[in-house]
Design a protein around this motif. Sequence first.
Motif, PDB file in Angstrom:
ATOM      1  N   GLY A   1       0.815  -1.209   0.000  1.00  5.77           N
ATOM      2  CA  GLY A   1       0.000   0.000   0.000  1.00  5.77           C
ATOM      3  C   GLY A   1       0.841   1.248   0.000  1.00  5.77           C
ATOM      4  N   SER A   2       0.154   2.380   0.148  1.00 13.37           N
ATOM      5  CA  SER A   2       0.814   3.682   0.166  1.00 13.37           C
ATOM      6  C   SER A   2       0.153   4.555   1.226  1.00 13.37           C
ATOM      7  CB  SER A   2       0.724   4.348  -1.201  1.00 13.37           C
ATOM      8  OG  SER A   2      -0.630   4.470  -1.600  1.00 13.37           O
ATOM      9  N   ASP A   3       0.867   5.580   1.653  1.00 11.65           N
ATOM     10  CA  ASP A   3       0.309   6.477   2.657  1.00 11.65           C
ATOM     11  C   ASP A   3      -0.637   7.474   1.990  1.00 11.65           C
ATOM     12  OD1 ASP A   3       2.421   7.971   1.418  1.00 11.65           O
ATOM     13  OD2 ASP A   3       2.385   9.327   3.120  1.00 11.65           O
ATOM     14  N   PRO A   4      -1.508   8.092   2.750  1.00  7.35           N
ATOM     15  CA  PRO A   4      -2.503   9.002   2.171  1.00  7.35           C
ATOM     16  C   PRO A   4      -1.909  10.228   1.480  1.00  7.35           C
ATOM     17  CG  PRO A   4      -3.066   8.460   4.452  1.00  7.35           C
ATOM     18  CD  PRO A   4      -1.716   7.892   4.190  1.00  7.35           C
ATOM     19  N   ASP A   5      -0.692  10.639   1.880  1.00  6.28           N
ATOM     20  CA  ASP A   5      -0.088  11.841   1.315  1.00  6.28           C
ATOM     21  C   ASP A   5       0.749  11.586   0.069  1.00  6.28           C
ATOM     22  OD1 ASP A   5      -1.200  13.414   3.359  1.00  6.28           O
ATOM     23  OD2 ASP A   5       0.498  13.015   4.679  1.00  6.28           O
ATOM     24  N   GLY A   6       0.854  10.348  -0.369  1.00  5.68           N
ATOM     25  CA  GLY A   6       1.647  10.037  -1.552  1.00  5.68           C
ATOM     26  C   GLY A   6       3.133  10.207  -1.350  1.00  5.68           C
ATOM     27  N   ARG A   7       3.612   9.918  -0.159  1.00  9.92           N
ATOM     28  CA  ARG A   7       5.042  10.027   0.140  1.00  9.92           C
ATOM     29  C   ARG A   7       5.709   8.680   0.345  1.00  9.92           C
ATOM     30  NH1 ARG A   7       7.355  14.673   0.778  1.00  9.92           N
ATOM     31  NH2 ARG A   7       6.143  16.562   1.019  1.00  9.92           N
ATOM     32  N   MET A   8       4.938   7.592   0.340  1.00 12.16           N
ATOM     33  CA  MET A   8       5.503   6.276   0.590  1.00 12.16           C
ATOM     34  C   MET A   8       4.657   5.211  -0.077  1.00 12.16           C
ATOM     35  SD  MET A   8       5.539   3.605   3.524  1.00 12.16           S
ATOM     36  CE  MET A   8       4.059   3.166   2.783  1.00 12.16           C
ATOM     37  N   ILE A   9       5.337   4.237  -0.696  1.00 10.70           N
ATOM     38  CA  ILE A   9       4.658   3.088  -1.273  1.00 10.70           C
ATOM     39  C   ILE A   9       5.489   1.849  -0.936  1.00 10.70           C
ATOM     40  CG2 ILE A   9       5.762   3.311  -3.548  1.00 10.70           C
ATOM     41  CD1 ILE A   9       2.934   2.498  -4.705  1.00 10.70           C
ATOM     42  N   ALA A  10       4.823   0.739  -0.624  1.00  9.70           N
ATOM     43  CA  ALA A  10       5.543  -0.442  -0.140  1.00  9.70           C
ATOM     44  C   ALA A  10       5.082  -1.694  -0.876  1.00  9.70           C
ATOM     45  CB  ALA A  10       5.334  -0.612   1.354  1.00  9.70           C
ATOM     46  N   VAL A  11       6.042  -2.593  -1.116  1.00 11.74           N
ATOM     47  CA  VAL A  11       5.761  -3.906  -1.692  1.00 11.74           C
ATOM     48  C   VAL A  11       6.495  -4.967  -0.880  1.00 11.74           C
ATOM     49  CG1 VAL A  11       5.394  -3.059  -4.057  1.00 11.74           C
ATOM     50  CG2 VAL A  11       7.675  -3.803  -3.358  1.00 11.74           C
ATOM     51  N   ALA A  12       5.951  -6.175  -0.906  1.00 10.99           N
ATOM     52  CA  ALA A  12       6.604  -7.336  -0.295  1.00 10.99           C
ATOM     53  C   ALA A  12       7.021  -8.262  -1.427  1.00 10.99           C
ATOM     54  CB  ALA A  12       5.649  -8.054   0.652  1.00 10.99           C
ATOM     55  N   ILE A  13       8.273  -8.683  -1.406  1.00 13.98           N
ATOM     56  CA  ILE A  13       8.805  -9.580  -2.436  1.00 13.98           C
ATOM     57  C   ILE A  13       9.224 -10.882  -1.769  1.00 13.98           C
ATOM     58  CG2 ILE A  13      10.559  -9.904  -4.220  1.00 13.98           C
ATOM     59  CD1 ILE A  13      10.792  -6.804  -4.285  1.00 13.98           C
ATOM     60  N   ARG A  14       8.681 -11.992  -2.261  1.00 13.52           N
ATOM     61  CA  ARG A  14       9.039 -13.312  -1.742  1.00 13.52           C
ATOM     62  C   ARG A  14      10.111 -13.901  -2.656  1.00 13.52           C
ATOM     63  NH1 ARG A  14       5.049 -15.996   0.834  1.00 13.52           N
ATOM     64  NH2 ARG A  14       3.600 -15.210  -0.698  1.00 13.52           N
ATOM     65  N   ASN A  15      11.215 -14.339  -2.045  1.00  9.73           N
ATOM     66  CA  ASN A  15      12.315 -14.941  -2.801  1.00  9.73           C
ATOM     67  C   ASN A  15      12.878 -16.101  -1.997  1.00  9.73           C
ATOM     68  OD1 ASN A  15      14.342 -15.427  -4.660  1.00  9.73           O
ATOM     69  ND2 ASN A  15      15.678 -13.835  -3.860  1.00  9.73           N
ATOM     70  N   ARG A  16      12.654 -17.329  -2.488  1.00  8.80           N
ATOM     71  CA  ARG A  16      13.160 -18.540  -1.838  1.00  8.80           C
ATOM     72  C   ARG A  16      12.764 -18.615  -0.360  1.00  8.80           C
ATOM     73  NH1 ARG A  16      18.627 -17.310  -4.528  1.00  8.80           N
ATOM     74  NH2 ARG A  16      18.270 -18.098  -6.616  1.00  8.80           N
ATOM     75  N   GLY A  17      11.543 -18.279  -0.058  1.00  7.87           N
ATOM     76  CA  GLY A  17      11.060 -18.377   1.305  1.00  7.87           C
ATOM     77  C   GLY A  17      11.263 -17.136   2.147  1.00  7.87           C
ATOM     78  N   ASP A  18      12.176 -16.258   1.752  1.00  9.50           N
ATOM     79  CA  ASP A  18      12.378 -15.001   2.474  1.00  9.50           C
ATOM     80  C   ASP A  18      11.443 -13.935   1.920  1.00  9.50           C
ATOM     81  OD1 ASP A  18      14.450 -15.902   4.117  1.00  9.50           O
ATOM     82  OD2 ASP A  18      15.978 -15.434   2.611  1.00  9.50           O
ATOM     83  N   ILE A  19      11.049 -13.017   2.775  1.00  4.87           N
ATOM     84  CA  ILE A  19      10.242 -11.883   2.338  1.00  4.87           C
ATOM     85  C   ILE A  19      11.035 -10.607   2.589  1.00  4.87           C
ATOM     86  CG2 ILE A  19       8.139 -10.541   2.710  1.00  4.87           C
ATOM     87  CD1 ILE A  19       6.747 -13.150   3.473  1.00  4.87           C
ATOM     88  N   THR A  20      11.158  -9.791   1.548  1.00  2.63           N
ATOM     89  CA  THR A  20      11.807  -8.490   1.662  1.00  2.63           C
ATOM     90  C   THR A  20      10.755  -7.418   1.436  1.00  2.63           C
ATOM     91  OG1 THR A  20      13.905  -9.374   0.836  1.00  2.63           O
ATOM     92  CG2 THR A  20      13.619  -6.975   0.754  1.00  2.63           C
ATOM     93  N   ILE A  21      10.673  -6.498   2.352  1.00  2.00           N
ATOM     94  CA  ILE A  21       9.782  -5.359   2.227  1.00  2.00           C
ATOM     95  C   ILE A  21      10.592  -4.219   1.619  1.00  2.00           C
ATOM     96  CG2 ILE A  21       8.259  -3.747   3.433  1.00  2.00           C
ATOM     97  CD1 ILE A  21       7.442  -6.776   3.540  1.00  2.00           C
ATOM     98  N   CYS A  22      10.138  -3.712   0.492  1.00  2.00           N
ATOM     99  CA  CYS A  22      10.785  -2.572  -0.158  1.00  2.00           C
ATOM    100  C   CYS A  22       9.838  -1.379  -0.065  1.00  2.00           C
ATOM    101  CB  CYS A  22      11.084  -2.869  -1.618  1.00  2.00           C
ATOM    102  SG  CYS A  22      12.254  -4.213  -1.858  1.00  2.00           S
ATOM    103  N   ILE A  23      10.344  -0.304   0.486  1.00  2.00           N
ATOM    104  CA  ILE A  23       9.544   0.890   0.690  1.00  2.00           C
ATOM    105  C   ILE A  23      10.185   2.037  -0.084  1.00  2.00           C
ATOM    106  CG2 ILE A  23       8.674   2.542   2.382  1.00  2.00           C
ATOM    107  CD1 ILE A  23       8.807   0.284   4.460  1.00  2.00           C
ATOM    108  N   GLY A  24       9.441   2.581  -1.031  1.00  2.00           N
ATOM    109  CA  GLY A  24       9.877   3.752  -1.778  1.00  2.00           C
ATOM    110  C   GLY A  24       9.346   4.993  -1.089  1.00  2.00           C
TER     111      GLY A  24
END
Length: 170
Positions: free
Chosen positions: A63-86
């Motif tokens: 998701g993203s914050d209401p002000d359009g200053r942050m967006i986040a994704v979760a990436i699954r790779n070989r059982g690990d999850i990495t959260i990437c936040i722009g």
Amino acid sequence: FVQEHWLTSDALYKFDGIMNEFSFSGKSSMDSKCNEGLLTGRPFGGVGVFWRKSLGNNLKLIGSDPDGRMIAVAIRNRGDITICIGVYFPCDDHSRNYAAKLDSVLGYITSVCDMYTGCKLMILGDFNFECVDNRVGFRTFMAFAGKYDIICCDELDKKNVGYTYYHESV
């Protein structure tokens, strides 16, 4: 990740056709400003993320914050999850509101971190501050980063460029 795209929500579709093998999701910062009446000054803000369609089930838009200053994704790779936040942090205008704006962005990031405890985390984007101790933004961010064992990666800038964009008029 894209920061400061300056588009309103109804114009975000323009990202959809840039590359057929990618999907896009974004958030505008312009909508509330445009709803105030005649737009004056330069546009501002907005975040987004492109991802390869082939990632399919391995990527989840958080998701993203209401002000359009942050967006986040979760990436699954070989059982690990990495959260990437722009992020697109506010510029330090030396006002009393600056710290509150920083806290708002960091508060949303905290809520994402709390939902995904134990995952790897990357925060990328436009921080709008130099990574030096005399900058309020850097000190505030580093206090936050200490709670989540986040490290600053400026030392990876082997050529000491120090920025990702430069314009001759500045």
